[in-house]
Design an enzyme around this catalytic site. Sequence first.
Site, PDB file in Angstrom:
ATOM      1  N   ALA A  64       0.872  -1.172   0.000  1.00  0.00           N
ATOM      2  CA  ALA A  64       0.000   0.000   0.000  1.00  0.00           C
ATOM      3  C   ALA A  64       0.909   1.221   0.000  1.00  0.00           C
ATOM      4  O   ALA A  64       2.052   1.159   0.465  1.00  0.00           O
ATOM      5  CB  ALA A  64      -0.876  -0.020   1.239  1.00  0.00           C
ATOM      6  N   GLY A 109       0.583  -4.888   1.210  1.00  0.00           N
ATOM      7  CA  GLY A 109      -0.611  -5.017   0.368  1.00  0.00           C
ATOM      8  C   GLY A 109      -0.345  -5.819  -0.894  1.00  0.00           C
ATOM      9  O   GLY A 109      -1.260  -6.455  -1.429  1.00  0.00           O
ATOM     10  N   GLU A 112      -0.619  -9.294   0.094  1.00  0.00           N
ATOM     11  CA  GLU A 112      -2.042  -9.573   0.357  1.00  0.00           C
ATOM     12  C   GLU A 112      -2.841  -9.730  -0.943  1.00  0.00           C
ATOM     13  O   GLU A 112      -3.755 -10.553  -1.014  1.00  0.00           O
ATOM     14  CB  GLU A 112      -2.639  -8.455   1.224  1.00  0.00           C
ATOM     15  CG  GLU A 112      -2.105  -8.504   2.652  1.00  0.00           C
ATOM     16  CD  GLU A 112      -2.512  -7.304   3.466  1.00  0.00           C
ATOM     17  OE1 GLU A 112      -2.176  -6.166   3.059  1.00  0.00           O
ATOM     18  OE2 GLU A 112      -3.167  -7.474   4.505  1.00  0.00           O
ATOM     19  N   GLU A 132       4.369  -4.826   7.679  1.00  0.00           N
ATOM     20  CA  GLU A 132       3.590  -3.710   8.242  1.00  0.00           C
ATOM     21  C   GLU A 132       4.040  -3.309   9.637  1.00  0.00           C
ATOM     22  O   GLU A 132       4.080  -2.123   9.973  1.00  0.00           O
ATOM     23  CB  GLU A 132       2.087  -4.056   8.265  1.00  0.00           C
ATOM     24  CG  GLU A 132       1.402  -3.988   6.912  1.00  0.00           C
ATOM     25  CD  GLU A 132       1.491  -5.284   6.119  1.00  0.00           C
ATOM     26  OE1 GLU A 132       2.278  -6.171   6.503  1.00  0.00           O
ATOM     27  OE2 GLU A 132       0.766  -5.403   5.110  1.00  0.00           O
TER      28      GLU A 132
HETATM   29  N1  COA Z   1       4.595   3.135  -0.895  1.00  0.00           N
HETATM   30  C1  COA Z   1       4.977   4.261  -1.496  1.00  0.00           C
HETATM   31  N2  COA Z   1       6.095   4.368  -2.216  1.00  0.00           N
HETATM   32  C2  COA Z   1       6.877   3.285  -2.295  1.00  0.00           C
HETATM   33  C3  COA Z   1       6.546   2.067  -1.689  1.00  0.00           C
HETATM   34  C4  COA Z   1       5.338   2.026  -0.969  1.00  0.00           C
HETATM   35  N3  COA Z   1       4.904   0.889  -0.382  1.00  0.00           N
HETATM   36  N4  COA Z   1       7.514   1.179  -1.952  1.00  0.00           N
HETATM   37  C5  COA Z   1       8.417   1.813  -2.709  1.00  0.00           C
HETATM   38  N5  COA Z   1       8.032   3.075  -2.918  1.00  0.00           N
HETATM   39  C6  COA Z   1       8.733   4.115  -3.690  1.00  0.00           C
HETATM   40  C7  COA Z   1       9.917   4.651  -2.921  1.00  0.00           C
HETATM   41  O1  COA Z   1       9.525   5.615  -1.987  1.00  0.00           O
HETATM   42  C8  COA Z   1      10.739   5.207  -4.054  1.00  0.00           C
HETATM   43  O2  COA Z   1      10.182   6.446  -4.460  1.00  0.00           O
HETATM   44  P1  COA Z   1      11.093   7.790  -4.504  1.00  0.00           P
HETATM   45  O3  COA Z   1      12.098   7.479  -5.569  1.00  0.00           O
HETATM   46  O4  COA Z   1      10.131   8.853  -4.860  1.00  0.00           O
HETATM   47  O5  COA Z   1      11.704   7.919  -3.153  1.00  0.00           O
HETATM   48  C9  COA Z   1      10.490   4.229  -5.182  1.00  0.00           C
HETATM   49  O6  COA Z   1       9.286   3.545  -4.847  1.00  0.00           O
HETATM   50  C10 COA Z   1      11.588   3.190  -5.319  1.00  0.00           C
HETATM   51  O7  COA Z   1      11.769   2.564  -4.074  1.00  0.00           O
HETATM   52  P2  COA Z   1      13.185   2.435  -3.339  1.00  0.00           P
HETATM   53  O8  COA Z   1      12.933   2.268  -1.887  1.00  0.00           O
HETATM   54  O9  COA Z   1      14.096   3.532  -3.752  1.00  0.00           O
HETATM   55  O10 COA Z   1      13.712   1.063  -3.997  1.00  0.00           O
HETATM   56  P3  COA Z   1      14.716   0.021  -3.336  1.00  0.00           P
HETATM   57  O11 COA Z   1      15.048  -0.940  -4.409  1.00  0.00           O
HETATM   58  O12 COA Z   1      15.825   0.713  -2.641  1.00  0.00           O
HETATM   59  O13 COA Z   1      13.857  -0.736  -2.211  1.00  0.00           O
HETATM   60  C11 COA Z   1      11.910  -1.847  -1.338  1.00  0.00           C
HETATM   61  C12 COA Z   1      12.757  -1.523  -2.576  1.00  0.00           C
HETATM   62  C13 COA Z   1      10.646  -2.555  -1.809  1.00  0.00           C
HETATM   63  C14 COA Z   1      12.710  -2.765  -0.378  1.00  0.00           C
HETATM   64  C15 COA Z   1      11.561  -0.534  -0.576  1.00  0.00           C
HETATM   65  O14 COA Z   1      11.026   0.371  -1.533  1.00  0.00           O
HETATM   66  C16 COA Z   1      10.563  -0.709   0.515  1.00  0.00           C
HETATM   67  O15 COA Z   1      10.909  -1.158   1.600  1.00  0.00           O
HETATM   68  N6  COA Z   1       9.272  -0.332   0.256  1.00  0.00           N
HETATM   69  C17 COA Z   1       8.238  -0.418   1.236  1.00  0.00           C
HETATM   70  C18 COA Z   1       7.794  -1.841   1.447  1.00  0.00           C
HETATM   71  C19 COA Z   1       6.715  -1.923   2.500  1.00  0.00           C
HETATM   72  O16 COA Z   1       6.928  -1.682   3.664  1.00  0.00           O
HETATM   73  N7  COA Z   1       5.509  -2.285   2.045  1.00  0.00           N
HETATM   74  C20 COA Z   1       4.396  -2.466   2.930  1.00  0.00           C
HETATM   75  C21 COA Z   1       3.590  -1.221   3.009  1.00  0.00           C
HETATM   76  S1  COA Z   1       2.172  -1.500   4.043  1.00  0.00           S
END
Ligand code: COA
Length: 256
Positions: A64, A109, A112, A132
């Site tokens: 999400a 999400g 999910e 989460e």
């Molecule tokens: N919501 C909003 N934006 C997200 C996102 C999310 N769940 N997951 C990734 N993004 C965005 C990042 O903020 C980034 O945007 P920006 O360039 O404007 O800062 C872009 O996607 C790329 O992500 P980034 O974190 O730079 O890539 P990465 O390869 O270094 O890491 C992940 C990848 C998936 C490990 C990391 O993005 C992450 O931990 N995301 C959240 C995962 C999460 O907690 N999901 C559950 C949410 S309830």
Amino acid sequence: MRYLLLETYKGFGFITINRPDSLNAMNSDVVSELDSAVQQMIADDAVGVIVLTGSGDKAFVAGADIKAMQQMDSEKALVFGKAGQKMTLTIENSPKPVIAAVNGFALGGGCEISLACHIRVASENAVFGQPEVLLGIIPGWGGTQRLPKIVGTGIANELITTGSQISAQEAHRIGLANHVVPQEELMDKCKEIGKMILKNGPNAIAKSLNCIHESFHKSIEDGLKYEVNAFADLFETEETREGLTAFVEKRKANFR
Ligand code: COA
């Protein structure tokens, strides 16, 4: 649709969540578009199997939208959570099998959404997880309800309370991913499974999925009663006549 790519081809309905700059993170617009797209595919007589994936080679859905959630109060979170849950129910209750082609991160999400799909095929670089609690929240689109049913309560307890991320191979080992394939073979594997499904009777497929789903909410006696009624109902359909007659006449059944 702004955030989705849709395509229908030879019995397949392909839905691609297309928000690559955010790793296909789901804000409320994406949630509502996905709900509508699945409904559209369900209503389309030309579609027998739905394949859901994320755009790019890095993420299925990275969760999400955390940036959107940061702005929410409890009231807005309830609306967002309910919309996400409705979307997962649309997927789960689809009479047409929905295959998740998990092509990278399936977190929060995203995991999910894959749990609501009937079949999960993962590429070797896929990563699953319910992180989460790291954000001080809990899964809100069915993670606490569907994950234990798929992998068992003990493993779900650990995954959800640690928030740990697991590889495609580990997801396969615990029964979360049905198959793991190299990324370039992901769509071919989904099509191979889909083509096998498309040869079969659509009513029988829908009833099978429905009976499997219902079994979670019923005692074994009630579940068996439900199953036998569904079994018997099919005998009133042309599809069942065709399937049984084709076998007796030593030919392939023509269901579609
Ligand atoms: N919501 C909003 N934006 C997200 C996102 C999310 N769940 N997951 C990734 N993004 C965005 C990042 O903020 C980034 O945007 P920006 O360039 O404007 O800062 C872009 O996607 C790329 O992500 P980034 O974190 O730079 O890539 P990465 O390869 O270094 O890491 C992940 C990848 C998936 C490990 C990391 O993005 C992450 O931990 N995301 C959240 C995962 C999460 O907690 N999901 C559950 C949410 S309830």
